[in-house]
Write an enzyme that holds these catalytic residues in place. Structure first.
Site, PDB file in Angstrom:
ATOM      1  N   HIS A  54       0.836  -1.190   0.000  1.00 54.51           N
ATOM      2  CA  HIS A  54       0.000   0.000   0.000  1.00 54.51           C
ATOM      3  C   HIS A  54       0.880   1.253   0.000  1.00 54.51           C
ATOM      4  O   HIS A  54       2.089   1.189   0.219  1.00 54.51           O
ATOM      5  CB  HIS A  54      -0.929  -0.014   1.202  1.00 54.51           C
ATOM      6  CG  HIS A  54      -2.034  -1.036   1.087  1.00 54.51           C
ATOM      7  ND1 HIS A  54      -3.066  -1.119   1.988  1.00 54.51           N
ATOM      8  CD2 HIS A  54      -2.265  -2.006   0.158  1.00 54.51           C
ATOM      9  CE1 HIS A  54      -3.882  -2.093   1.636  1.00 54.51           C
ATOM     10  NE2 HIS A  54      -3.416  -2.655   0.525  1.00 54.51           N
ATOM     11  N   GLU A  56       1.259   3.836   1.969  1.00 48.46           N
ATOM     12  CA  GLU A  56       1.989   4.225   3.170  1.00 48.46           C
ATOM     13  C   GLU A  56       3.276   3.425   3.311  1.00 48.46           C
ATOM     14  O   GLU A  56       4.339   3.970   3.624  1.00 48.46           O
ATOM     15  CB  GLU A  56       1.110   4.015   4.410  1.00 48.46           C
ATOM     16  CG  GLU A  56      -0.161   4.861   4.407  1.00 48.46           C
ATOM     17  CD  GLU A  56      -1.351   4.146   3.793  1.00 48.46           C
ATOM     18  OE1 GLU A  56      -2.468   4.356   4.278  1.00 48.46           O
ATOM     19  OE2 GLU A  56      -1.165   3.385   2.809  1.00 48.46           O
ATOM     20  N   CYS A  80      -5.421   1.841   6.265  1.00 46.63           N
ATOM     21  CA  CYS A  80      -6.177   0.644   6.631  1.00 46.63           C
ATOM     22  C   CYS A  80      -5.642   0.080   7.949  1.00 46.63           C
ATOM     23  O   CYS A  80      -4.485   0.290   8.319  1.00 46.63           O
ATOM     24  CB  CYS A  80      -6.084  -0.404   5.532  1.00 46.63           C
ATOM     25  SG  CYS A  80      -4.423  -1.100   5.289  1.00 46.63           S
ATOM     26  N   TRP A 179     -19.368   5.461 -38.366  1.00 46.33           N
ATOM     27  CA  TRP A 179     -19.149   5.840 -36.974  1.00 46.33           C
ATOM     28  C   TRP A 179     -19.704   7.227 -36.770  1.00 46.33           C
ATOM     29  O   TRP A 179     -19.408   8.132 -37.555  1.00 46.33           O
ATOM     30  CB  TRP A 179     -17.665   5.808 -36.637  1.00 46.33           C
ATOM     31  CG  TRP A 179     -17.067   4.444 -36.701  1.00 46.33           C
ATOM     32  CD1 TRP A 179     -16.298   3.928 -37.690  1.00 46.33           C
ATOM     33  CD2 TRP A 179     -17.177   3.413 -35.729  1.00 46.33           C
ATOM     34  NE1 TRP A 179     -15.909   2.648 -37.398  1.00 46.33           N
ATOM     35  CE2 TRP A 179     -16.441   2.299 -36.193  1.00 46.33           C
ATOM     36  CE3 TRP A 179     -17.832   3.307 -34.503  1.00 46.33           C
ATOM     37  CZ2 TRP A 179     -16.355   1.105 -35.470  1.00 46.33           C
ATOM     38  CZ3 TRP A 179     -17.732   2.125 -33.787  1.00 46.33           C
ATOM     39  CH2 TRP A 179     -17.000   1.051 -34.264  1.00 46.33           C
ATOM     40  N   THR A 205     -27.430  -4.641 -28.830  1.00 47.01           N
ATOM     41  CA  THR A 205     -26.122  -4.211 -29.340  1.00 47.01           C
ATOM     42  C   THR A 205     -25.251  -5.408 -29.687  1.00 47.01           C
ATOM     43  O   THR A 205     -24.560  -5.426 -30.706  1.00 47.01           O
ATOM     44  CB  THR A 205     -25.421  -3.329 -28.294  1.00 47.01           C
ATOM     45  OG1 THR A 205     -26.195  -2.146 -28.090  1.00 47.01           O
ATOM     46  CG2 THR A 205     -24.031  -2.935 -28.740  1.00 47.01           C
ATOM     47  N   GLU A 303     -22.183   0.749 -22.339  1.00 48.16           N
ATOM     48  CA  GLU A 303     -22.215   1.119 -23.740  1.00 48.16           C
ATOM     49  C   GLU A 303     -23.471   0.523 -24.365  1.00 48.16           C
ATOM     50  O   GLU A 303     -24.269  -0.112 -23.702  1.00 48.16           O
ATOM     51  CB  GLU A 303     -20.955   0.610 -24.454  1.00 48.16           C
ATOM     52  CG  GLU A 303     -19.663   1.142 -23.848  1.00 48.16           C
ATOM     53  CD  GLU A 303     -18.450   0.840 -24.710  1.00 48.16           C
ATOM     54  OE1 GLU A 303     -18.545   0.973 -25.942  1.00 48.16           O
ATOM     55  OE2 GLU A 303     -17.411   0.470 -24.140  1.00 48.16           O
ATOM     56  N   ALA A 306     -30.165   2.609 -26.534  1.00 45.41           N
ATOM     57  CA  ALA A 306     -31.057   3.419 -25.717  1.00 45.41           C
ATOM     58  C   ALA A 306     -31.859   2.578 -24.732  1.00 45.41           C
ATOM     59  O   ALA A 306     -32.199   3.039 -23.642  1.00 45.41           O
ATOM     60  CB  ALA A 306     -32.000   4.207 -26.621  1.00 45.41           C
ATOM     61  N   GLY A 310     -31.757   3.398 -20.903  1.00 44.00           N
ATOM     62  CA  GLY A 310     -32.979   3.879 -20.280  1.00 44.00           C
ATOM     63  C   GLY A 310     -33.330   3.095 -19.031  1.00 44.00           C
ATOM     64  O   GLY A 310     -33.803   3.669 -18.036  1.00 44.00           O
TER      65      GLY A 310
END
Length: 374
Positions: A54, A56, A80, A179, A205, A303, A306, A310
């Site tokens: 870590h 530290e 921690c 694209w 998709t 990704e 809609a 949604g």
């Protein structure tokens, strides 16, 4: 004692150092540390990779040969006090004889939440925490939004990435979307994939694009888990995702509407299939996120289309929006919008970002809207 300008500057340096661990430490947080005495820096460190020392400990090691008794350590996140893959940082601080600890932000996880600071105080170490509204404290918290949300809720932090035309369309009415965004925008999105634990799309998709969902950048140190929300487990066995499941994990979030034969076939091909339930789509989104959170996914990039976006919006599970707006007009009554779902009925109910920034990327305008802070 009060935190002065020198303290804030060294805390800022600790936050800056923490960024060096990005893409390498999840599910751990980004942490940086500086050991100093007066105006002299004795050692700097950061959490460089999951399972390694870590921040530290790294900073204390960097100060080898220096007398650390009575020195101060500046840390971007509270130390921690539990044993995980590495020993407690509080033990290392006490063993080094450090006399003061200055912290930029709290650790909201159940194993920390002030416990480490309490241990240090009980051992006679002076502890100071930055004012929560200060720039350095806010910056330290924003740096670790995935870790903080997961620690508080068990759910991953969700970033919606999308690319639209000027009139807010994801594709033409015939479904053509390649694209909308520029090459530099797509390159940046690939880099974002290296920074999250998972990339998520809907089955629409996956069927339309047969995507790989990998991070195609030269210096990628890891690939994100690929996740498909696919209620009936229709993901094609001969598609790119299933074909590469042995190299990069694929998870399908399905429902009881999926046939046993479909889920068995996916599992036999190396795909993890998780069955979730719920009264509606946004309930099933939350259930899917909970399952991912249990698997150590602290962040994901949403990704796709809609419909799924949604559902995430209706579930209240979009934490940040990153939207590329391309200088194109598509029109078309049936061209898909950015968000589907139920939405809100009144302007008064609209979701309003906490912060919005904009910058040009290639020919596009990137808008980043932070919707929540954890």
């Amino acid at each position: 004692m009060a935190i002065d300008a020198r303290d804030e500057a060294l805390l800022g340096r600790a936050v800056e150092l923490a960024e060096r661990g990005r893409r390498r430490v999840s599910p751990n947080p980004l942490v940086g540390a500086v050991v100093a005495r007066g105006d002299r820096t004795l050692g700097e460190g950061w959490h460089a990779a999951y399972g390694e020392a870590h921040a530290e400990v790294a900073a204390i090691r960097a100060a080898a040969g220096e007398a650390l008794e009575g020195s101060t350590i500046y840390v971007s996140l509270e130390p921690c006090c539990h044993t995980g893959r590495t020993p407690p940082c509080t033990d290392a601080i006490l063993a080094a004889g450090i006399g003061r600890v200055v912290v930029a932000s709290d650790d909201p996880s159940t194993k920390a939440a002030g416990r480490g600071l309490g241990i240090l105080r009980d051992e006679g170490v002076a502890v100071d925490v930055a004012v929560p509204t200060s720039d350095v404290a806010v910056g330290a918290r924003l740096q670790n939004q995935p870790f903080r949300k997961h620690a508080k809720t068990g759910l991953p932090w969700v970033m919606l990435k999308t690319a639209t035309s000027l009139d807010g369309r994801l594709a033409t009415q015939a479904g053509d979307s390649r694209w909308i965004s520029s090459g530099p925008s797509r390159d940046l999105a690939h880099r974002w994939r290296t920074e999250v634990d998972a990339v998520v799309v809907g089955i629409g998709t996956a069927l339309a694009d047969d995507p790989q969902l990998t991070a195609r950048v030269a210096d990628a140190v890891r690939q994100p888990r690929r996740v498909v929300f696919d209620s009936e487990a229709r993901l094609p066995l001969d598609g790119k995702l299933v074909a590469s499941a042995a190299e990069v994990p694929v998870t399908v979030i399905a429902t009881r509407a999926a046939s046993r034969s479909a889920t068995d076939a996916l599992r036999a091909s190396g795909v993890e299939v998780v069955i979730v339930s719920g009264q509606n789509e946004h309930d099933r989104v939350r259930a899917g996120l909970a399952e991912l959170g249990q698997r150590g996914v602290t962040s994901l990039m949403l990704e796709g289309g809609a419909h799924l976006a949604g559902a995430f919006f209706d579930a209240g599970e979009i934490d940040e929006l990153r939207m590329f707006v391309a200088p194109l007009l598509l029109g078309g009554r049936s061209a898909p919008p950015m968000l589907g779902g139920e939405g809100v009925e009144r302007i008064a109910d609209a979701r309003r970002p906490l912060e919005v920034t904009r910058e040009p990327v290639g020919d596009d305008l990137l808008t980043i809207a932070r919707l929540k802070e954890w």
